[in-house]
Every structure is written in structure tokens, then in C-alpha cells.
Design a protein around this motif. Structure first.
Motif, PDB file in Angstrom:
ATOM      1  N   ASP A  22      64.262  54.775  27.569  1.00 39.53           N
ATOM      2  CA  ASP A  22      64.755  53.456  27.956  1.00 39.53           C
ATOM      3  C   ASP A  22      63.768  52.323  27.699  1.00 39.53           C
ATOM      4  OD1 ASP A  22      67.011  54.790  28.785  1.00 39.53           O
ATOM      5  OD2 ASP A  22      66.303  55.010  30.828  1.00 39.53           O
TER       6      ASP A  22
ATOM      7  N   MET B  50      72.220  55.336  22.145  1.00 48.28           N
ATOM      8  CA  MET B  50      72.982  54.577  23.129  1.00 48.28           C
ATOM      9  C   MET B  50      74.286  55.296  23.472  1.00 48.28           C
ATOM     10  SD  MET B  50      72.328  50.805  21.466  1.00 48.28           S
ATOM     11  CE  MET B  50      73.098  49.798  22.728  1.00 48.28           C
TER      12      MET B  50
ATOM     13  N   LEU C 192      77.344  54.787  26.013  1.00 53.24           N
ATOM     14  CA  LEU C 192      77.996  53.653  25.364  1.00 53.24           C
ATOM     15  C   LEU C 192      79.279  54.110  24.679  1.00 53.24           C
ATOM     16  CD1 LEU C 192      77.819  50.639  24.428  1.00 53.24           C
ATOM     17  CD2 LEU C 192      76.675  51.496  22.360  1.00 53.24           C
TER      18      LEU C 192
ATOM     19  N   PHE D   9      75.514  54.080  32.061  1.00 52.32           N
ATOM     20  CA  PHE D   9      74.892  53.321  30.971  1.00 52.32           C
ATOM     21  C   PHE D   9      74.816  51.841  31.333  1.00 52.32           C
ATOM     22  CE2 PHE D   9      75.256  50.697  27.161  1.00 52.32           C
ATOM     23  CZ  PHE D   9      74.229  51.202  26.371  1.00 52.32           C
ATOM     24  N   THR D  10      73.699  51.209  31.012  1.00 52.38           N
ATOM     25  CA  THR D  10      73.528  49.772  31.216  1.00 52.38           C
ATOM     26  C   THR D  10      72.902  49.147  29.976  1.00 52.38           C
ATOM     27  OG1 THR D  10      71.384  50.192  32.272  1.00 52.38           O
ATOM     28  CG2 THR D  10      73.278  49.893  33.725  1.00 52.38           C
ATOM     29  N   LEU D  11      73.439  48.016  29.579  1.00 58.96           N
ATOM     30  CA  LEU D  11      72.923  47.269  28.428  1.00 58.96           C
ATOM     31  C   LEU D  11      72.585  45.857  28.890  1.00 58.96           C
ATOM     32  CD1 LEU D  11      74.325  47.231  24.831  1.00 58.96           C
ATOM     33  CD2 LEU D  11      73.970  45.056  26.005  1.00 58.96           C
TER      34      LEU D  11
ATOM     35  N   VAL E  46      68.360  43.513  22.655  1.00 61.50           N
ATOM     36  CA  VAL E  46      69.128  44.467  23.459  1.00 61.50           C
ATOM     37  C   VAL E  46      68.160  45.448  24.102  1.00 61.50           C
ATOM     38  CG1 VAL E  46      70.690  46.450  23.320  1.00 61.50           C
ATOM     39  CG2 VAL E  46      71.268  44.319  22.147  1.00 61.50           C
TER      40      VAL E  46
ATOM     41  N   TYR F 230      68.524  48.890  26.626  1.00 62.41           N
ATOM     42  CA  TYR F 230      69.524  49.753  27.227  1.00 62.41           C
ATOM     43  C   TYR F 230      68.867  50.840  28.066  1.00 62.41           C
ATOM     44  CZ  TYR F 230      68.501  52.805  23.178  1.00 62.41           C
ATOM     45  OH  TYR F 230      67.883  53.583  22.227  1.00 62.41           O
TER      46      TYR F 230
ATOM     47  N   GLN G  16      69.824  53.193  32.081  1.00 66.19           N
ATOM     48  CA  GLN G  16      70.795  53.788  32.989  1.00 66.19           C
ATOM     49  C   GLN G  16      70.494  53.382  34.424  1.00 66.19           C
ATOM     50  OE1 GLN G  16      69.864  57.783  31.429  1.00 66.19           O
ATOM     51  NE2 GLN G  16      72.050  58.025  31.022  1.00 66.19           N
TER      52      GLN G  16
ATOM     53  N   ASN H  87      66.364  49.472  32.412  1.00 71.75           N
ATOM     54  CA  ASN H  87      66.256  48.596  31.249  1.00 71.75           C
ATOM     55  C   ASN H  87      64.890  47.925  31.169  1.00 71.75           C
ATOM     56  OD1 ASN H  87      69.212  48.442  32.422  1.00 71.75           O
ATOM     57  ND2 ASN H  87      69.368  48.295  30.204  1.00 71.75           N
TER      58      ASN H  87
END
Length: 782
Positions: A25, A42, A47, A267-269, A611, A613, A615, A679
Motif C-alpha cells: 500500500d 489494485m 478494485l 479496497f480504498t483509493l 493515486v 490505494y 485497504q 493509503n
């Protein structure tokens, strides 16, 4: 040998290989390169979209809902009428500018119930990225490898300007070129900049800043850190200066908002404009931050913040005047403290030294070409850092302490007028500069308290005088320093016609030794630059070509030698060493990339679109302590304390809590407030959208945890967490607390993903045609 021994050997082995692979990450990735570098990873993390759904030039994508808000934050578009979310602390300056003692929007909040009530903000911009392009070949073609850095930079700037100008010729777009990997690569960014951005809504500080400086950079967190703006455009939907006739902007994409919530492992972006990181520093660069710059800056800001806090608590006027200034100072003051702590815990300097040992071994094992390119690079970097150190100290004391005194900073801002007068510049040029100075002066004094600044000056001047290396201290300041502690004599003749009692009072006031407080009192008492009225009179005289009134002013007489010494004695050597470090660092990074060809490298942040990314995850800040990944409204009520300004809560919020009136935003009988994820973020990511695997907004990034604040320099996957405002708390505040339900109706709220798109199937198609769906029943668990 037993198994424990081998385990220790294995751990040591992996520590040495630590930089060889990107850690889980970690990274701030260029959207343009996601397809080749990150898409597979991702998607394995959850994603459901493609790289083109995130960044596309040919159709609407996530990037078209992300803006650089002003010059230092990020925002996201959440409606087809240009509605924009960002952090409360990002919109704080605008909220403060609209506030007064009578209309205290900082304390009470502000909600525009009609479009006519949305407030303009001169100078505020929202910048979209239209496209990106690798232009390294155009910028570096034919440049000599060992060209002096100043000459190289001049050529690079010229070529960058040409590339940018060509890219937007005949359009309304703007463009710039930014270096990556220390100048090893260059990328073009074409932008669309909107100038009419209006304030729509802001919660009261008791929500938007709940926890204050106590909770800043900390977890668990309960801050409703959001504000709402709207972008307006001309009739053609293109950028236009403010006009009452402008219309809400129609974006290429607006983020749908998920009511699903988050669970561990989701998932986090994060999509935004991170400001500055230094992940590839050498051990000497890390040590300079850890041992020199951070301690100096923390000490100075600690002193200044304490004094500002005292006056802000004593006066509502001063509180409003200094609210944005205080928040800005306090933010990095606390961050630097956490950064030092994190670097110490990670033993960052030693770990960098281990990396350098491995790098040297790789160089020595290589051929003559490799040894010629990299054989001396580390010893040369060490030499430059050693040479720079006293100048780094002088820089920090000059910028943080001396020019942290507002009167001196303002006095210095008038230097250009003296230069124009002495150079006998054309009258029209002088008058234009005077008019600009008048506007700046009016703006400056609107948020200035001379009595508060005088207290700051009395505390910061001795720090500057004592902390700056003696050889880099102005003679004038040395003279003041030498007077401290000595009898106060020769301070001028008595005015005529004084009574004996008046003479005695003056004698008593002048009795005792000289102190910094008395020196500062003399400066502020005699300066013409401590009020708007008198400063405008000074400008009147300057407009007539009379510079003596400024040259004789005690504030200017102090500021001028400080700035002159900085420019003439500190800045030249400092700049030369930094140029050399930049050149050497570029070569070192190129060597690292050659040494570790299997590693995915990302460029340091530099306020360009990136970006990150990861969790959703909890973490363990210390031995025996475990933090959950979420907080709730229950925690706000537990922290509530009417005797502590950081933890006051609005009456209306308490009523909603008592009535359990949460609308569709509740989970298990409470409202989610914030959550943490892995992130990799930094300053500039404030206000960034946090997006789930389906491309829906689940939160607004607003901070990092204190234990992870060293991630600008070294990322620790075990403890680095970004802190995110759960969108459901934002919706709850807007809808149930403020009653601004009309704003909720603008947004595209989506409910359970399983119902809207079974198993996430065809998730990318939702970016092309989103259905408006508001789910009113209770949503899933956290």
C-alpha cells in the motif's frame, strides 16, 4: 544453530533488502501509468474498475471528478451541478474571510439555502486535470550529463514553458511541466482552472474542528472535517470570472456516494494532489530533518502558538483574525513532532545507512561504467549536507522566527517600493506598485493585531538571535543582542515642559536592564507600520517618492538587515548546496532504479495528481494497544466537554443523539464518523475523495495518524494510516443537523452494492451511466 537464530538471520536479511520492493500500500502513483504498473495489484485488492475508468482522456473517468482546491488541497465533485466537497480545514480561510463578530460562521457554521446565498470567494480556484503526458524526451534531449545544475534548470524551464505553451495553444486550457524522480523524468499536465467557486455550506467549528489541536494528527478521531462549495462557469460551461450570471458547472463525471459503509480489508483509493514527500533521501538528508530542521521549527512554533492561543481566548476579534493562521501553524507543528518520533522508532537514519552500504557494494561489484557513474555519489552527497547544515539552521530561524513576526514580514513586503524610488522608476510603474501595496495593506490589517504580534516578537526575536549561527546573524541584530542585560541609558531626551512627577515616572519606566521586551516595545511604539491608517500614510509619502519615512521606521530598520543578510550571506551558499544535492540526488535515484530493476518506483509527491490505494485497516500504535478502524457519534458524546473549547458540541447535535434521529445514515444504532485505511497520503491530500472498488465515494480524506506522520520520508505498513471522514456522517450533518436536504437531493446516493450491481458485475459501466438511487432503510454493518 537453533531455529531462533535462523529466524533472526532471516529478519536481518529482509531488513537489508527492505527498499528492494514496494511495501504493501505504499506509493503515490501517476494516473497515466496505472495500467502498466498497478492495475493488476489494485484489482487483486478489490478494485472492480479498470485503469481507464480511473484515468481517461477520451471519456469521463474518476479524474474528472477530482480538483485541486485552491493551491494546497483537493476536492471532489458530487453532483451534476458542480457541488464540491473538501475538508473544513481546507475551506477554513474562506469561511474565516466571510466571518465577523456579528456573523461568526466559524463558530456557528453557514448553510446556503438558495443559490443566491452561495458566497463568492475572490482568488479561490478549482483546477481539473485534462490530460497528462510524458515529455521527458522533449525536455532532456541533448542536455549534458554533468551540466551545472543552475544552467540545466534554466534550460529545462525554457523548454518546459515551450512544451506547455504549445500544448494549449488556441484553447482556454492551461499547462505546466513537472519533474519526477529528481528531474530524471518530466510530465506535462494540461489543466482547466475555474475561478468562480462559492461557499455553500460549512458546519460549526464544534463539528468541523471537533477535537481541535488536541486530536489533530491523532486517532481515534471524531472530526466532521468537511465543507461544501460549488463551481460556477460561464454560459458555455467554461471557466469565467465571477459573475452573477454564471451557471453551476456541469462536470464530465460526478462521484456517486455509497451508503454501504466499510469493513476491514475493503479496497480504498485516494485520488488527489499530495504536496511533498522525500522517500529517496539519503541518511544525511533524513538526519538533517530529524536532528536540525524539525526540532528548530517545533520550538519556534511552540512559542508562537502559545502566545496566539492566549490572545485568541481573550478576544473574539483576535480569535477570528487569527483562526486560519493558527490552524496553519499548528498543523505542521504537531506533524513535525510525530515525524521525529516516527523516524526515531523506525531507526530511519540507520536503515538508510544500511541501504547505502548495499548500494556501495552493488557499485563496487559492477563494471567501470557503473563505478564511474555512481562510485562517488554518496560521499559527495555527505559532503554537501555537511556544508549546508549551518545555512539550513540560519534559513529556519530566519523564515520561522524572524519573518514569523508579522510586522517584520509586512515591513519587508514594502522593500520593492524603496527599490523603485531609488532606481528612479517611471511614475506609472511606482503608482501601480503603490496601489497593489494599498490593497495588500488593507488585507493584512484586516487580520492583524499589533498587540498580539508584539508579544510574539518579544519571544521570537531572542530565539532568532540566539539560534542563528553567529557568522550569519545581521550586525544590527548583534547590536540589539549585546544591549540586552545592560543598563537602559541614553534612550533619548525628555520631552519639554514635563512636571517632576512625569519625569520620575519616565525614569522609573526606564530603570533596570535592557530586555528584549523593552526593545520590542520601543520598535512597536515608534513604528508607523502597526496600523492600517498609519501604514496608508506611509504609502502616501512613498507615492510622492519620499522613501525616508520607511527607511527611518524602526520596524523596517530591523527587517531590512535580516532579509539582506539572509539573501546575501545565507541564501547563496544554501542554494548552491541544494543545487548540488539535487543533481547528486537525481543520479542516486537513477542508480537505485538500476540497482533494483524489479522494484516499482513511484515519484515523490510534488502537488501533481496521484493515486494511492490500500485497504481499510485498524492498527496497533504501541505494545498492548489496539485501535479499531472506525469511530462513531457515540465517541463524540463520550469526548464532549463544555469546559474545553476543543470538545464543545452543538446543542442540536446532542438533541439528535438523544432522540436517535439519524435518518438513513445509522448503523447499529449510531452514526459512523471516521475510519482508517492504509493509503499513502500527505499534505495536499486533505479533502481527497476516498473511493471504494466500484468507484463510489465512501469518505473524505482529512488527516494521517500521528504514528504514521513520518511517511513523507519512510513508510511503515504496520502503523501508517490515513484518517477518513465517513460520508455518512457528512450526509447526517447536512441533512439532519443543518436541514440542508436540498443539497442531499443533488447527490447521487447509492445503497447496497449487491442490489445495485450483483457481485460488483459491470461495475465500470456505472461510471458511464449512474442511476440515482437513495436507500432509506438501515445500511449494512460497519
Amino acid at each position: 544453530m537453533n531455529s531462533v537464530f535462523w529466524l533472526r538471520c532471516l529478519a536481518a536479511f529482509w531488513l537489508l533488502l527492505w527498499p528492494a520492493a514496494a511495501r504493501a500500500d505504499e506509493g503515490m502513483w501517476l494516473p497515466l501509468l496505472l495500467k502498466q504498473l498497478n492495475e493488476g495489484d489494485m484489482q487483486r485488492k478489490g478494485l472492480k474498475l479498470t485503469a481507464e475508468d480511473i484515468y481517461s482522456v477520451n471519456r469521463g473517468s474518476l479524474k474528472d471528478a477530482v480538483v485541486q482546491f485552491g493551491g494546497g488541497c483537493t476536492g471532489e465533485i458530487v453532483s451534476n451541478e458542480g457541488l464540491l466537497l473538501t475538508n473544513h480545514h481546507c475551506g477554513y480561510g474562506q469561511i474565516q474571510q466571510h466571518s465577523s463578530v456579528d456573523k461568526d460562521y466559524l463558530t456557528n457554521g453557514y448553510w446556503a439555502m438558495t443559490r443566491e446565498q452561495e458566497l463568492p470567494n475572490p482568488g479561490l480556484t478549482a483546477t481539473f486535470i485534462v490530460r497528462m503526458e510524458d515529455v521527458t524526451g522533449q525536455i532532456l534531449q541533448g542536455l549534458p550529463a554533468n551540466q551545472p545544475e543552475a544552467e540545466r534548470e534554466q534550460t529545462v524551464q525554457q523548454r518546459s514553458a515551450q512544451v506547455a505553451q504549445k500544448a494549449v495553444a488556441g484553447t482556454h486550457y492551461k499547462a505546466f511541466v513537472r519533474p519526477m524522480f529528481g528531474g530524471g523524468e518530466y510530465y506535462l499536465f494540461v489543466t482547466e482552472v475555474f475561478e468562480d467557486v462559492r461557499l455553500v455550506g460549512a458546519p460549526p467549528s464544534s463539528i468541523g474542528k471537533f477535537g481541535g489541536d488536541t486530536d489533530n494528527w491523532m486517532w481515534p478521531r471524531h472530526t466532521g472535517d468537511f465543507s461544501i462549495f460549488r463551481i460556477y462557469a460561464g454560459p458555455d460551461n467554461k471557466p469565467a470570472p465571477y459573475s452573477a450570471q454564471n451557471k453551476p458547472f456541469r462536470p464530465r463525471h460526478a462521484l456517486p456516494i455509497s451508503l454501504d459503509g466499510v469493513r476491514p480489508g475493503d479496497f480504498t483509493l485516494v485520488f488527489g494532489f499530495p504536496g511533498r514527500t522525500n522517500e529517496y533521501l539519503t541518511s544525511w538528508g533524513v538526519d538533517e530533518i530529524y536532528s536540525v530542521s524539525d526540532p528548530v521549527r517545533v520550538k519556534i512554533r511552540d512559542t508562537k502558538l502559545r502566545l496566539l492561543d492566549q490572545d485568541m481566548k481573550a478576544s473574539d476579534k483576535v480569535r477570528i483574525q487569527y483562526a486560519a493562521k493558527y490552524a496553519s501553524l499548528a498543523n505542521y507543528w504537531k506533524k513535525w513532532q510525530g515525524e521525529m518520533r516516527g523516524l526515531k522508532r523506525l531507526d530511519a537514519v540507520r536503515r538508510k545507512q544500511q541501504q547505502e552500504t548495499q548500494f556501495r557494494q552493488w557499485v563496487q561489484q559492477g563494471d567501470a561504467t557503473r563505478q564511474a557513474a555512481y562510485g562517488q555519489i554518496l560521499s559527495q552527497l555527505e559532503q554537501q549536507y555537511q556544508l549546508a547544515r549551518p545555512y539550513v539552521i540560519a534559513r529556519d530561524y530566519a523564515t520561522e522566527a524572524a519573518l514569523g513576526i508579522e510586522l517584520l514580514a509586512y515591513a519587508n513586503s514594502l522593500q520593492n517600493l524603496v527599490d523603485l524610488i531609488q532606481a528612479r522608476a517611471p511614475q506609472a510603474e511606482l503608482q501601480a506598485a503603490i496601489e497593489k501595496a494599498r490593497k495588500g495593506t488593507t488585507s493584512f490589517f484586516r487580520n492583524y493585531s499589533a498587540s498580539t504580534d508584539q508579544k510574539v516578537a518579544a519571544a521570537l526575536l531572542p530565539l532568532y538571535a540566539e539560534g542563528t549561527p553567529e557568522a550569519l546573524l545581521p550586525d544590527y541584530v548583534k547590536q540589539l543582542k549585546n544591549r540586552v542585560g545592560k543598563p537602559r541609558t541614553g534612550w533619548g531626551a525628555y520631552p519639554p515642559n514635563l512636571t517632576p512627577a512625569q519625569r520620575k515616572a519616565i525614569q522609573e519606566a526606564n530603570a533596570g536592564p535592557v530586555t528584549w521586551e523593552r526593545l520590542v516595545d520601543d520598535i512597536y511604539g515608534k513604528s508607523m507600520l502597526t496600523s492600517n491608517e498609519n501604514a496608508q500614510m506611509v504609502l502616501d509619502r512613498l507615492a510622492k517618492g519620499a522613501s525616508d519615512i520607511l527607511l527611518d521606521d524602526p520596524a523596517y530598520r530591523l527587517a531590512a538587515p535580516i532579509v539582506a543578510t539572509y539573501r546575501q550571506q545565507v541564501l547563496p551558499t544554501y542554494s548552491q548546496t541544494q543545487d548540488q544535492i539535487t543533481l547528486l540526488q537525481r543520479t542516486y535515484i537513477a542508480g537505485l532504479r538500476q540497482w533494483q530493476p524489479e522494484r516499482k518506483f513511484y515519484p515523490d509527491a510534488n502537488s501533481t495528481l496521484r493515486v494511492a490505494y490500500g485497504q481499510v485497516a485498524s492498527y496497533q500504535p504501541a505494545d498492548g494497544v489496539q485501535y479499531e478502524y472506525y469511530t462513531t457519534l457515540d465517541g463524540i458524546m463520550e469526548k464532549a466537554d463544555p469546559t474545553n473549547p476543543d470538545f464543545e458540541i452543538p446543542k442540536r447535535l446532542a438533541e439528535l443523539y438523544q432522540q436517535k434521529d439519524y435518518g438513513p445514515y445509522a448503523v447499529n444504532g449510531t452514526v459512523p464518523v471516521a475510519f482508517t485505511a492504509t493509503n499513502h497520503t500527505t499534505g495536499g491530500n486533505s479533502g481527497s475523495p476516498v473511493i471504494n472498488g466500484r468507484g463510489e465515494l465512501i469518505g473524505i480524506n482529512f488527516d494521517r495518524n500521528w504514528e504514521g506522520s513520518m511517511s513523507d520520508i519512510m513508510y511503515d505498513p504496520e502503523r501508517v494510516r490515513n484518517i477518513v471522514l465517513d460520508v455518512r456522517y457528512m450526509l447526517f450533518v447536512v441533512d439532519k443537523y443543518a436541514g440542508a436536504t436540498h443539497l442531499i437531493r443533488e447527490m447521487n446516493l447509492v445503497g447496497a452494492a449487491g442490489e445495485a450491481q450483483p457481485n460488483g458485475a459491470n461495475a465500470s459501466s456505472r461510471l458511464k451511466k449512474q442511476k440515482v438511487k437513495v436507500k432509506r432503510e438501515k445500511t449494512s454493518a460497519r
